[in-house]
Scaffold this motif. Structure first.
Motif, PDB file in Angstrom:
ATOM      1  N   GLU A 162       0.834  -1.212   0.000  1.00  0.00           N
ATOM      2  CA  GLU A 162       0.000   0.000   0.000  1.00  0.00           C
ATOM      3  C   GLU A 162       0.863   1.254   0.000  1.00  0.00           C
ATOM      4  O   GLU A 162       0.618   2.195  -0.762  1.00  0.00           O
ATOM      5  CB  GLU A 162      -0.922   0.002   1.221  1.00  0.00           C
ATOM      6  N   ALA A 163       1.891   1.282   0.845  1.00  0.00           N
ATOM      7  CA  ALA A 163       2.759   2.462   0.925  1.00  0.00           C
ATOM      8  C   ALA A 163       3.484   2.700  -0.392  1.00  0.00           C
ATOM      9  O   ALA A 163       3.563   3.840  -0.876  1.00  0.00           O
ATOM     10  CB  ALA A 163       3.765   2.293   2.065  1.00  0.00           C
ATOM     11  N   LEU A 164       4.028   1.632  -0.991  1.00  0.00           N
ATOM     12  CA  LEU A 164       4.743   1.791  -2.256  1.00  0.00           C
ATOM     13  C   LEU A 164       3.792   2.204  -3.373  1.00  0.00           C
ATOM     14  O   LEU A 164       4.142   3.052  -4.203  1.00  0.00           O
ATOM     15  CB  LEU A 164       5.474   0.502  -2.627  1.00  0.00           C
ATOM     16  N   SER A 165       2.600   1.632  -3.373  1.00  0.00           N
ATOM     17  CA  SER A 165       1.621   1.964  -4.411  1.00  0.00           C
ATOM     18  C   SER A 165       1.207   3.425  -4.330  1.00  0.00           C
ATOM     19  O   SER A 165       1.120   4.119  -5.355  1.00  0.00           O
ATOM     20  CB  SER A 165       0.398   1.047  -4.278  1.00  0.00           C
ATOM     21  N   GLN A 166       0.961   3.903  -3.121  1.00  0.00           N
ATOM     22  CA  GLN A 166       0.543   5.294  -2.954  1.00  0.00           C
ATOM     23  C   GLN A 166       1.632   6.270  -3.377  1.00  0.00           C
ATOM     24  O   GLN A 166       1.338   7.370  -3.854  1.00  0.00           O
ATOM     25  CB  GLN A 166       0.145   5.550  -1.494  1.00  0.00           C
ATOM     26  N   ALA A 167       2.886   5.847  -3.241  1.00  0.00           N
ATOM     27  CA  ALA A 167       4.003   6.712  -3.640  1.00  0.00           C
ATOM     28  C   ALA A 167       4.374   6.518  -5.110  1.00  0.00           C
ATOM     29  O   ALA A 167       5.238   7.238  -5.628  1.00  0.00           O
ATOM     30  CB  ALA A 167       5.214   6.429  -2.765  1.00  0.00           C
ATOM     31  N   GLY A 168       3.730   5.566  -5.777  1.00  0.00           N
ATOM     32  CA  GLY A 168       4.047   5.294  -7.178  1.00  0.00           C
ATOM     33  C   GLY A 168       5.388   4.608  -7.354  1.00  0.00           C
ATOM     34  O   GLY A 168       6.057   4.776  -8.383  1.00  0.00           O
ATOM     35  N   VAL A 169       5.777   3.808  -6.361  1.00  0.00           N
ATOM     36  CA  VAL A 169       7.092   3.142  -6.353  1.00  0.00           C
ATOM     37  C   VAL A 169       6.918   1.656  -6.633  1.00  0.00           C
ATOM     38  O   VAL A 169       5.999   1.020  -6.114  1.00  0.00           O
ATOM     39  CB  VAL A 169       7.782   3.339  -4.982  1.00  0.00           C
ATOM     40  N   THR A 170       7.791   1.115  -7.460  1.00  0.00           N
ATOM     41  CA  THR A 170       7.816  -0.335  -7.686  1.00  0.00           C
ATOM     42  C   THR A 170       9.049  -0.913  -7.007  1.00  0.00           C
ATOM     43  O   THR A 170      10.059  -0.204  -6.823  1.00  0.00           O
ATOM     44  CB  THR A 170       7.861  -0.665  -9.190  1.00  0.00           C
ATOM     45  N   PRO A 171       9.010  -2.184  -6.618  1.00  0.00           N
ATOM     46  CA  PRO A 171      10.163  -2.789  -5.945  1.00  0.00           C
ATOM     47  C   PRO A 171      11.438  -2.651  -6.780  1.00  0.00           C
ATOM     48  O   PRO A 171      11.464  -3.027  -7.948  1.00  0.00           O
ATOM     49  CB  PRO A 171       9.744  -4.257  -5.800  1.00  0.00           C
ATOM     50  N   PRO A 172      12.495  -2.111  -6.197  1.00  0.00           N
ATOM     51  CA  PRO A 172      13.744  -1.865  -6.949  1.00  0.00           C
ATOM     52  C   PRO A 172      14.565  -3.129  -7.136  1.00  0.00           C
ATOM     53  O   PRO A 172      14.404  -4.113  -6.410  1.00  0.00           O
ATOM     54  CB  PRO A 172      14.484  -0.869  -6.054  1.00  0.00           C
TER      55      PRO A 172
END
Length: 441
Positions: A162-172
């Motif tokens: 949820e946190a990564l999605s809200q920030a528009g971040v994908t797993p690096p």
């Protein structure tokens, strides 16, 4: 340093499924079918496990009883295995089998002459069903003494989808990419990473993953054996890379001071607890047990992981730990003890605990379908696929005075480095001084 964390029992349904699982390349995995040849004997097993881990291992021991007729008795040693076992040997009350959690302790036991070499049957199984690296970690001076039954995967970064999605971040997939993603998370209003710096062993795990990826397995092995000095340029480079994260107060929940006042469970709470403060936390596969047990997270939905990312374009690391079964010479049931270790080497035994959860097996013949969820299957697959590139937790290979003592050695010096990461060369020198003394002693 490998720590112990309990995980939930997933229930009899999964256990039953696991016991019916077909092993890769073998026949059906079943619990019964033994000849009860050991009826009347009792095998005493000692290990660090307690709580759910002990209960789940007891299910494995019960399956052994069903198969062979031998009764078992488990004795929990706590973390200080060496002292407890030494006292029991001296007092004439030695267990038959010990589940040893550290390579250094296994080597210590072997060099003291406490261990029986494993039987030809066990060696044959290890040669066929395990990557060579696991045999190497169980071998001392050319003799195989330890059978690795339970493994951990310490190259997993856990995150809130949820946190990564809200920030528009994908797993690096790279270390620099993780820091970049961290800044994006920070800009969205939540810290990037929770760091459990109050527990010095978490910092050793950070260093080991960076060092293995950046310096490679040969130098990792040399440093673990102290055949390479901690003042080597490769160590300074890895500390500099780690320091890049530690210096960046924007990335760490609570900054460096906050990290030093956060233990491992607290770091998981900062990501998966009721009031999240960070989007990611690095530690081993056991994070999932805390997230699920303590905070009711559904693994794969509310909590997920990505592999510890590659550093400087090198190969992504796979650092592991594990518990090896060894047979004590002072034990009273030598034949039954060896039969238990022979059983633990089978996918049948591994399937019992795999179905219950909180377990990884280094046995290549255990079908991934034995595990109870997709995330655990992915972690297990990563461990098996890494083959001989897996490296055992470096601090667990070191003398305890350097790699396993609170407030001393590597734990303390890396905490000092977290407090002030401005001088990696000075930290390397301090690490070398501490290592030289511990390995000499």
């Amino acid at each position: 340093m490998t720590r112990r964390h309990t995980v939930p029992l997933l229930g009899c349904t999964l256990l039953a499924l696991a016991l019916c699982t077909t092993a890769c390349g073998g026949g059906p995995v079943t619990q019964g079918g033994g000849d009860k040849a050991l009826s009347g004997q009792t095998v005493t097993v000692a290990g660090t496990w307690s709580g759910n881990e002990q209960k789940n291992f007891q299910k494995v021991l019960d399956a052994f009883t069903e198969k062979t007729g031998a009764k078992t008795q488990f004795v929990s040693t706590g973390d200080n295995v060496s002292t407890v076992i030494g006292s029991k040997i001296e007092g004439g009350d030695a267990p038959d089998v010990v589940m040893v959690p550290q390579v250094g302790v296994l080597q210590q036991f072997a060099k003291k002459g406490w261990l029986r070499p494993l039987s030809a049957d066990v060696q044959q199984t290890v040669d066929a069903d395990y990557s060579k690296v696991w045999k190497n970690y169980g071998t001392v001076d050319g003799s195989l003494y330890g059978l690795y039954f339970k493994a951990t995967h310490k190259s997993t970064v856990w995150y809130s989808p949820e946190a990564l999605s809200q920030a528009g971040v994908t797993p690096p997939t790279t270390y620099d990419g993780m820091l970049k993603a961290g800044h994006t998370l920070s800009d969205s209003g939540i810290s990037a990473l929770a760091v459990g710096g109050e527990d010095g062993w978490t910092l050793t795990d950070w260093f080991e993953n960076i060092y293995l990826s950046q310096a490679g397995p040969q130098k990792y092995d040399a440093l673990a054996a102290h055949k390479l000095k901690w003042t080597d340029a490769s160590v300074i480079k890895a500390l500099t890379t780690l320091g890049k994260l530690f210096k960046d107060e924007q990335l760490i929940a609570g900054g460096r001071k906050g990290a030093l006042n956060t233990d491992f469970p607290g770091s998981v709470e900062k990501v998966f607890g009721p009031e999240p403060q960070a989007g990611m936390v690095y530690e081993g596969d056991f994070v999932s047990g805390v997230a699920k047990d303590q905070y009711g997270k559904t693994i794969g939905k509310d909590a997920n992981f990505f592999p510890f990312p590659a550093v400087d374009g090198a190969k992504a690391p796979v650092v592991s730990g594990g518990d090896a079964a060894v047979a004590l010479k002072a034990g009273k049931h030598a034949a039954a003890a060896m039969k238990l270790i022979q059983y633990l080497a089978t996918p049948e035994a591994a399937a019992v605990w795999a179905g219950a959860g909180g377990f990884l097996s280094p046995n290549k013949k255990l079908s991934l379908s034995a595990y109870g969820d997709d995330v655990t299957r992915a972690i297990a697959k990563s461990l098996i696929n890494a083959g001989d590139s897996v490296r055992f937790d470096m601090s667990d290979q070191a003398p305890a005075a350097f790699g396993g003592t609170k407030g001393a050695g590597e734990w303390k010096l890396l905490q000092d480095f977290l407090r002030d990461p401005s001088a990696p060369q000075a930290t390397a020198s301090a690490l070398e001084s501490a290592a030289a003394k511990a390995y000499k002693d």
